[in-house]
Design a protein around this motif. Structure first.
Motif, PDB file in Angstrom:
ATOM      1  N   ALA A 108      17.505   3.268  42.862  1.00 41.55           N
ATOM      2  CA  ALA A 108      18.679   4.037  43.295  1.00 41.55           C
ATOM      3  C   ALA A 108      19.538   4.411  42.085  1.00 41.55           C
ATOM      4  CB  ALA A 108      19.495   3.233  44.305  1.00 41.55           C
ATOM      5  N   PHE A 109      19.690   3.474  41.153  1.00 42.20           N
ATOM      6  CA  PHE A 109      20.440   3.742  39.923  1.00 42.20           C
ATOM      7  C   PHE A 109      19.782   4.867  39.130  1.00 42.20           C
ATOM      8  CE2 PHE A 109      20.923   2.589  35.359  1.00 42.20           C
ATOM      9  CZ  PHE A 109      22.278   2.849  35.241  1.00 42.20           C
ATOM     10  N   LEU A 110      18.474   4.826  38.988  1.00 43.95           N
ATOM     11  CA  LEU A 110      17.753   5.863  38.265  1.00 43.95           C
ATOM     12  C   LEU A 110      17.816   7.206  38.994  1.00 43.95           C
ATOM     13  CD1 LEU A 110      14.636   3.940  36.965  1.00 43.95           C
ATOM     14  CD2 LEU A 110      16.570   4.794  35.656  1.00 43.95           C
ATOM     15  N   LEU A 111      17.812   7.176  40.322  1.00 36.86           N
ATOM     16  CA  LEU A 111      17.936   8.410  41.088  1.00 36.86           C
ATOM     17  C   LEU A 111      19.300   9.063  40.843  1.00 36.86           C
ATOM     18  CD1 LEU A 111      16.761  10.329  43.253  1.00 36.86           C
ATOM     19  CD2 LEU A 111      17.958   8.917  44.931  1.00 36.86           C
ATOM     20  N   ILE A 112      20.356   8.258  40.828  1.00 41.20           N
ATOM     21  CA  ILE A 112      21.694   8.791  40.558  1.00 41.20           C
ATOM     22  C   ILE A 112      21.756   9.377  39.151  1.00 41.20           C
ATOM     23  CG2 ILE A 112      24.108   8.122  40.213  1.00 41.20           C
ATOM     24  CD1 ILE A 112      23.662   6.080  42.510  1.00 41.20           C
ATOM     25  N   LEU A 113      21.173   8.682  38.176  1.00 38.89           N
ATOM     26  CA  LEU A 113      21.159   9.193  36.813  1.00 38.89           C
ATOM     27  C   LEU A 113      20.340  10.478  36.701  1.00 38.89           C
ATOM     28  CD1 LEU A 113      20.899   5.977  34.660  1.00 38.89           C
ATOM     29  CD2 LEU A 113      22.762   7.607  34.725  1.00 38.89           C
ATOM     30  N   THR A 114      19.229  10.546  37.417  1.00 30.96           N
ATOM     31  CA  THR A 114      18.398  11.749  37.391  1.00 30.96           C
ATOM     32  C   THR A 114      19.135  12.930  38.012  1.00 30.96           C
ATOM     33  OG1 THR A 114      16.432  10.364  37.515  1.00 30.96           O
ATOM     34  CG2 THR A 114      16.164  12.693  38.052  1.00 30.96           C
ATOM     35  N   ILE A 115      19.829  12.676  39.096  1.00 28.13           N
ATOM     36  CA  ILE A 115      20.617  13.740  39.728  1.00 28.13           C
ATOM     37  C   ILE A 115      21.710  14.213  38.774  1.00 28.13           C
ATOM     38  CG2 ILE A 115      22.261  14.226  41.595  1.00 28.13           C
ATOM     39  CD1 ILE A 115      20.503  12.384  43.368  1.00 28.13           C
ATOM     40  N   PHE A 161      21.642  14.055  35.499  1.00 26.06           N
ATOM     41  CA  PHE A 161      20.994  14.779  34.408  1.00 26.06           C
ATOM     42  C   PHE A 161      20.604  16.187  34.844  1.00 26.06           C
ATOM     43  CE2 PHE A 161      17.068  15.941  32.130  1.00 26.06           C
ATOM     44  CZ  PHE A 161      17.612  16.036  30.859  1.00 26.06           C
ATOM     45  N   LEU A 162      20.046  16.322  36.037  1.00 24.65           N
ATOM     46  CA  LEU A 162      19.680  17.642  36.538  1.00 24.65           C
ATOM     47  C   LEU A 162      20.911  18.517  36.747  1.00 24.65           C
ATOM     48  CD1 LEU A 162      16.847  16.689  39.055  1.00 24.65           C
ATOM     49  CD2 LEU A 162      16.612  17.734  36.792  1.00 24.65           C
ATOM     50  N   TYR A 163      22.009  17.921  37.185  1.00 24.60           N
ATOM     51  CA  TYR A 163      23.251  18.668  37.371  1.00 24.60           C
ATOM     52  C   TYR A 163      23.765  19.213  36.045  1.00 24.60           C
ATOM     53  CZ  TYR A 163      28.153  19.617  38.278  1.00 24.60           C
ATOM     54  OH  TYR A 163      29.377  20.214  38.346  1.00 24.60           O
ATOM     55  N   GLU A 164      23.805  18.350  35.022  1.00 20.95           N
ATOM     56  CA  GLU A 164      24.308  18.833  33.734  1.00 20.95           C
ATOM     57  C   GLU A 164      23.356  19.827  33.091  1.00 20.95           C
ATOM     58  OE1 GLU A 164      22.854  15.478  30.535  1.00 20.95           O
ATOM     59  OE2 GLU A 164      24.818  15.297  31.461  1.00 20.95           O
ATOM     60  N   TRP A 165      22.082  19.701  33.366  1.00 22.15           N
ATOM     61  CA  TRP A 165      21.105  20.669  32.856  1.00 22.15           C
ATOM     62  C   TRP A 165      21.320  22.024  33.528  1.00 22.15           C
ATOM     63  CZ3 TRP A 165      15.116  19.595  32.993  1.00 22.15           C
ATOM     64  CH2 TRP A 165      14.457  20.548  32.214  1.00 22.15           C
ATOM     65  N   LYS A 166      21.522  21.989  34.859  1.00 27.72           N
ATOM     66  CA  LYS A 166      21.733  23.232  35.604  1.00 27.72           C
ATOM     67  C   LYS A 166      23.046  23.899  35.206  1.00 27.72           C
ATOM     68  CE  LYS A 166      22.090  24.824  40.327  1.00 27.72           C
ATOM     69  NZ  LYS A 166      21.587  25.837  40.791  1.00 27.72           N
ATOM     70  N   ARG A 167      24.070  23.119  34.913  1.00 30.61           N
ATOM     71  CA  ARG A 167      25.360  23.664  34.504  1.00 30.61           C
ATOM     72  C   ARG A 167      25.340  24.191  33.071  1.00 30.61           C
ATOM     73  NH1 ARG A 167      29.710  24.258  37.970  1.00 30.61           N
ATOM     74  NH2 ARG A 167      30.887  24.152  36.044  1.00 30.61           N
ATOM     75  N   GLY A 168      24.251  23.914  32.321  1.00 28.51           N
ATOM     76  CA  GLY A 168      24.134  24.424  30.962  1.00 28.51           C
ATOM     77  C   GLY A 168      24.802  23.572  29.922  1.00 28.51           C
ATOM     78  N   ALA A 169      25.049  22.310  30.221  1.00 30.53           N
ATOM     79  CA  ALA A 169      25.717  21.430  29.247  1.00 30.53           C
ATOM     80  C   ALA A 169      24.849  21.137  28.053  1.00 30.53           C
ATOM     81  CB  ALA A 169      26.116  20.122  29.929  1.00 30.53           C
ATOM     82  N   LEU A 170      23.552  21.304  28.179  1.00 29.36           N
ATOM     83  CA  LEU A 170      22.638  21.002  27.078  1.00 29.36           C
ATOM     84  C   LEU A 170      22.230  22.242  26.299  1.00 29.36           C
ATOM     85  CD1 LEU A 170      20.350  18.472  28.968  1.00 29.36           C
ATOM     86  CD2 LEU A 170      22.275  17.975  27.466  1.00 29.36           C
TER      87      LEU A 170
END
Length: 118
Positions: A97-104, A106-115
């Protein structure tokens, strides 16, 4: 108290390795090539130009904060991996569950263009 012996051994070994890695360069360093110009603040020979306190791009700060957040997750893996046989399925699914939250996240910041650097 006996269960802490491996941790103490680990800490002593890591302290010794750290001290060795810090001390070895001093053994091989040479002072024969030092002269005042070499020891001056600007080794390249150029006079300083511009302000040393210039502003950095905000992306450097953002990437560093994101790195710290996702790097700290690794600190949770070691105790989890060591105690996995004692915490059974509850501990396993808690980490998933912890890894799922972190993955979500990470995907959110990737989609927002933070990287992105563009």
């Amino acid at each position: 108290m006996l269960e802490f012996v491996p941790i103490c051994i680990y800490l002593v070994i890591s302290l010794l390795v750290s001290l060795i890695l810090l001390g070895v360069p001093f053994l091989f360093a040479s002072n024969s090539s030092t002269y005042p110009e070499k020891l001056s603040a600007y080794e390249c020979g150029f006079d300083p130009f511009g302000d040393a306190r210039s502003r950095f791009d905000i992306r450097f700060y953002l990437v560093s904060i994101l790195f710290i957040i996702f790097d700290l997750e690794v600190t949770f893996f070691f105790p989890w991996a060591v105690s996995l046989n004692k915490i059974d399925l509850f501990g396993f699914w808690s980490m998933m569950a912890f890894l799922l939250i972190l993955t979500i996240g990470f995907l959110y910041e990737w989609k927002r263009g933070a990287l992105d650097w563009e």
